[in-house]
Scaffold this motif. Structure first.
Motif, PDB file in Angstrom:
ATOM      1  N   PRO A  42       0.811  -1.227   0.000  1.00 44.99           N
ATOM      2  CA  PRO A  42       0.000   0.000   0.000  1.00 44.99           C
ATOM      3  C   PRO A  42       0.844   1.277   0.000  1.00 44.99           C
ATOM      4  N   LEU A  46       0.355   3.950  -2.868  1.00 43.66           N
ATOM      5  CA  LEU A  46      -0.109   5.295  -2.524  1.00 43.66           C
ATOM      6  C   LEU A  46       0.878   6.360  -2.993  1.00 43.66           C
ATOM      7  N   VAL A  90      -8.497  11.212   0.255  1.00 39.86           N
ATOM      8  CA  VAL A  90      -8.051   9.836   0.034  1.00 39.86           C
ATOM      9  C   VAL A  90      -7.607   9.212   1.356  1.00 39.86           C
ATOM     10  N   VAL A  91      -6.805   9.946   2.116  1.00 38.46           N
ATOM     11  CA  VAL A  91      -6.347   9.444   3.422  1.00 38.46           C
ATOM     12  C   VAL A  91      -7.533   9.210   4.345  1.00 38.46           C
ATOM     13  N   TRP A  94      -9.516   6.165   3.147  1.00 43.11           N
ATOM     14  CA  TRP A  94      -8.734   4.957   3.432  1.00 43.11           C
ATOM     15  C   TRP A  94      -8.827   4.616   4.922  1.00 43.11           C
ATOM     16  N   ILE A  98     -10.507   1.217   5.577  1.00 44.12           N
ATOM     17  CA  ILE A  98      -9.500   0.181   5.828  1.00 44.12           C
ATOM     18  C   ILE A  98      -8.896   0.320   7.216  1.00 44.12           C
ATOM     19  N   LEU A 104       0.032   5.343   4.900  1.00 49.66           N
ATOM     20  CA  LEU A 104      -0.629   6.565   4.426  1.00 49.66           C
ATOM     21  C   LEU A 104       0.321   7.756   4.392  1.00 49.66           C
TER      22      LEU A 104
END
Length: 144
Positions: A42, A46, A90-91, A94, A98, A104
């Protein structure tokens, strides 16, 4: 420099980059402190997706273009993917879907690195996609 004069001198530009360097250092230190907890797939994804979507297509189009004029779509893609607003979403998404994870930090490392190390900020439609001095700015800079 202010709301009525939206340009930067070399000094103010360097100071803005220095501010992003502080954010980059903080992000890298936190990443390093939690190095063993980082999920690498990830983190790499990212970090890389920002340029795969936002920069690479425009760079290819720019370098293939004889006139160096490319569709504004490439600028929008770049500005959207390189926006702190977009990437905060997005962060947040996520983290909500998740869960929070140290991977991140790849996002602020990418954005702060672009700004601090390379001097890349959002791209206005009126300038070339790749950094090339605009003749009008060159004249303005000499006058200011």
């Amino acid at each position: 420099m202010d709301a009525a004069n939206r340009f930067e001198t070399r000094t103010t530009y360097r100071l803005i980059r220095l501010e992003y360097l502080v954010g980059l250092v903080v992000s890298v230190v936190l990443f390093g402190m939690h190095f063993g907890e980082v999920r690498w797939l990830p983190a790499v994804a990212l970090f890389v997706y920002i340029d795969l979507i936002g920069y690479v297509p425009g760079a290819i189009a720019y370098h293939r273009s004889e006139t160096k004029r490319i569709s504004k779509v490439y600028y929008v893609l770049y500005n959207t993917t390189h926006s702190l607003v977009t990437q905060s979403a997005v962060v947040g998404l996520w983290a909500w879907l998740i869960g929070w994870e140290w991977a991140l930090l790849a996002i602020p490392i990418h954005l702060f690195g672009d700004r601090a190390l390379f001097g890349n900020f959002l791209k206005p439609f009126a300038v070339a996609f790749e950094p090339v001095p605009h003749p009008a700015f060159t004249v303005l800079e000499a006058a200011v």
